[in-house]
Design a protein around this motif. Structure first.
Motif, short mmCIF file in Angstrom:
data_model
loop_
_atom_site.label_atom_id
_atom_site.label_comp_id
_atom_site.label_asym_id
_atom_site.label_seq_id
_atom_site.Cartn_x
_atom_site.Cartn_y
_atom_site.Cartn_z
N THR A 1 33.76 34.43 45.82
CA THR A 1 34.67 35.57 45.95
C THR A 1 36.10 35.08 46.08
OG1 THR A 1 32.98 36.89 47.05
CG2 THR A 1 35.27 37.57 47.34
N LEU A 2 36.96 35.66 45.26
CA LEU A 2 38.40 35.41 45.37
C LEU A 2 38.98 36.51 46.27
CD1 LEU A 2 39.29 34.64 41.65
CD2 LEU A 2 38.98 33.01 43.50
N GLN A 3 39.75 36.07 47.24
CA GLN A 3 40.32 37.00 48.20
C GLN A 3 41.78 37.28 47.85
OE1 GLN A 3 38.37 38.32 50.34
NE2 GLN A 3 36.66 36.87 50.58
N CYS A 4 42.21 38.51 48.09
CA CYS A 4 43.60 38.88 47.84
C CYS A 4 44.04 39.86 48.91
CB CYS A 4 43.74 39.52 46.46
SG CYS A 4 45.40 40.13 46.11
N ALA A 5 45.24 39.64 49.42
CA ALA A 5 45.82 40.55 50.40
C ALA A 5 47.30 40.72 50.11
CB ALA A 5 45.61 40.01 51.82
N GLN A 6 47.79 41.94 50.32
CA GLN A 6 49.22 42.21 50.15
C GLN A 6 49.76 42.88 51.41
OE1 GLN A 6 50.50 45.53 49.75
NE2 GLN A 6 48.60 46.66 49.42
N ASP A 7 50.99 42.55 51.72
CA ASP A 7 51.60 43.07 52.93
C ASP A 7 52.78 44.00 52.62
OD1 ASP A 7 53.45 40.02 53.86
OD2 ASP A 7 53.52 41.32 52.09
N MET A 8 52.77 44.58 51.43
CA MET A 8 53.88 45.43 50.99
C MET A 8 53.53 46.92 51.06
SD MET A 8 55.23 43.09 47.82
CE MET A 8 53.60 42.74 47.18
N ASN A 9 52.36 47.23 51.63
CA ASN A 9 51.91 48.62 51.75
C ASN A 9 51.78 49.31 50.39
OD1 ASN A 9 50.98 50.65 53.51
ND2 ASN A 9 52.93 51.74 53.37
N HIS A 10 51.41 48.52 49.38
CA HIS A 10 51.25 49.07 48.04
C HIS A 10 49.91 49.79 47.90
CE1 HIS A 10 54.28 46.13 45.98
NE2 HIS A 10 54.87 47.06 46.70
N ASN A 11 49.89 50.84 47.08
CA ASN A 11 48.66 51.58 46.85
C ASN A 11 47.76 50.90 45.82
OD1 ASN A 11 49.31 53.67 48.64
ND2 ASN A 11 50.46 54.75 47.09
N SER A 12 48.34 50.45 44.73
CA SER A 12 47.54 49.93 43.62
C SER A 12 47.43 48.41 43.69
CB SER A 12 48.19 50.31 42.29
OG SER A 12 48.28 51.72 42.16
N MET A 13 46.23 47.94 43.36
CA MET A 13 46.01 46.50 43.30
C MET A 13 45.22 46.16 42.03
SD MET A 13 45.40 45.44 47.28
CE MET A 13 45.67 43.68 46.97
N TYR A 14 45.42 44.94 41.54
CA TYR A 14 44.87 44.53 40.25
C TYR A 14 44.34 43.10 40.31
CZ TYR A 14 48.06 48.29 38.70
OH TYR A 14 48.72 49.48 38.55
N TRP A 15 43.36 42.85 39.44
CA TRP A 15 42.95 41.48 39.16
C TRP A 15 43.08 41.23 37.66
CZ3 TRP A 15 42.36 37.35 42.02
CH2 TRP A 15 42.05 37.48 43.39
N TYR A 16 43.82 40.17 37.31
CA TYR A 16 43.99 39.73 35.94
C TYR A 16 43.43 38.31 35.80
CZ TYR A 16 47.37 43.44 34.80
OH TYR A 16 47.99 44.64 34.56
N ARG A 17 43.07 37.99 34.56
CA ARG A 17 42.79 36.60 34.24
C ARG A 17 43.75 36.16 33.13
NH1 ARG A 17 36.98 35.39 31.76
NH2 ARG A 17 38.11 33.58 30.95
N GLN A 18 44.12 34.88 33.18
CA GLN A 18 45.04 34.34 32.19
C GLN A 18 44.38 33.18 31.49
OE1 GLN A 18 48.72 32.59 33.61
NE2 GLN A 18 49.71 32.89 31.64
N GLU B 1 43.57 44.73 51.14
CA GLU B 1 42.73 43.68 50.57
C GLU B 1 41.93 44.15 49.37
OE1 GLU B 1 41.00 43.08 54.59
OE2 GLU B 1 41.27 40.95 54.12
N PHE B 2 41.85 43.26 48.36
CA PHE B 2 41.13 43.57 47.13
C PHE B 2 40.49 42.27 46.66
CE2 PHE B 2 39.82 45.88 43.67
CZ PHE B 2 40.46 45.68 42.46
N SER B 3 39.17 42.19 46.75
CA SER B 3 38.48 40.94 46.43
C SER B 3 37.79 41.02 45.08
CB SER B 3 37.48 40.60 47.53
OG SER B 3 36.48 41.61 47.60
N LEU B 4 37.65 39.86 44.47
CA LEU B 4 36.99 39.73 43.16
C LEU B 4 35.81 38.79 43.31
CD1 LEU B 4 37.18 40.26 40.00
CD2 LEU B 4 38.40 38.06 39.91
N ARG B 5 34.64 39.23 42.89
CA ARG B 5 33.43 38.41 43.06
C ARG B 5 32.83 38.06 41.71
NH1 ARG B 5 30.20 36.37 46.75
NH2 ARG B 5 27.94 36.25 46.37
N LEU B 6 32.49 36.80 41.59
CA LEU B 6 31.72 36.31 40.45
C LEU B 6 30.29 36.09 40.95
CD1 LEU B 6 34.77 35.38 39.99
CD2 LEU B 6 33.80 33.71 38.39
N GLU B 7 29.36 36.88 40.48
CA GLU B 7 27.99 36.81 40.99
C GLU B 7 27.24 35.59 40.47
OE1 GLU B 7 26.69 38.43 43.29
OE2 GLU B 7 27.94 40.23 43.53
N SER B 8 27.46 35.26 39.21
CA SER B 8 26.78 34.11 38.59
C SER B 8 27.75 33.51 37.59
CB SER B 8 25.49 34.57 37.89
OG SER B 8 24.85 33.48 37.27
#
Lengths: 115, 114
Positions: free
Chosen positions: A20-37, A73-80
């Motif tokens: 699991t990749l963890q992500c947290a923001q402290d800007m009180n934002h409503n929307s959160m995203y996960w991108y890959r590059q 917080e918005f986490s991204l999980r890779l199951e396999s």
């Protein structure tokens, strides 16, 4: 001012392992995203969350799951994990709703290698 | 569907030269937002500018300037008197008011040689 914080910064996984990749923001934002590059492909959206409790698929959701644990917080999980998931992952957040046109701010990225 | 094209994959210039990075976008929306981000070798993505579709005024910030032309669906970025620290990958991005997504172009890698 931390902004968007991602952990871990680097990770090597074996094929089939989960993480699991963890992500947290402290800007009180409503929307959160996960991108890959990936080289030559810019950034592609995996999942996003318009608000706490909601998540939606982006362009490349297969092989991933997400959780919007709370507003911060918005986490991204890779199951396999698969070698095709070797990439740099960026978490991002945005003030207002997804239609607001507001600027999106990124974390520093997580380098994931699947062997 | 929205799309962002950055036709220049890589550009190399010598320090103090001016350089323009091209961005062409496609959208069906009348209200949309355009962005430029910089990704230096350290890897983070740094926001540079945001422009909405109703504001075609060009903008200048120090050595950076942006030319937005709705007639050609372009939002080009010019660096004047380039410096080695400008070496980075630059991404153009589009966000439609009716959608949830930010769509990024593939990026242009700029190398400024001393």
């Amino acid at each position: 001012n931390a902004g968007v914080t991602q952990t871990p910064k680097f990770q090597v996984l074996k094929t089939g392992q989960s993480m699991t990749l963890q992500c947290a923001q402290d800007m009180n934002h409503n929307s959160m995203y996960w991108y890959r590059q990936d080289p030559g492909m810019g950034l592609r959206l995996i999942y996003y969350s318009a608000s706490e409790g909601t998540t939606d698929k982006g362009e490349v959701p297969n092989g991933y799951n997400v959780s919007r644990l709370n507003k911060r917080e918005f986490s991204l999980r890779l199951e396999s994990a698969a070698p095709s998931q070797t990439s740099v992952y960026f978490c991002a957040s945005r003030a207002g709703g997804p239609h607001s046109g507001n600027t999106i701010y990124f974390g520093e990225g997580s380098w994931l290698t699947v062997v | 569907a929205q799309k962002v094209t950055q036709a220049q994959t890589e550009i190399s210039v010598v320090e103090k030269e001016d350089v323009t990075l091209d961005c062409v976008y496609e959208t069906r929306d009348t209200t949309y937002y355009l962005f430029w981000y910089k990704q230096p070798p350290s890897g983070e993505l740094v926001f540079l500018i945001r422009r909405n579709s109703f504001d075609e005024q060009n903008e200048i910030s120090g050595r950076y300037s942006w030319n937005f032309q709705k007639s050609t669906s372009s939002f080009n970025f010019t660096i004047t008197a380039s410096q080695v620290v400008d070496s980075a990958v630059y991404f153009c991005a589009l966000s439609e008011a009716s959608g949830q997504n930010f769509v990024f172009g593939p990026g242009t890698r700029l190398s400024v040689l001393p």
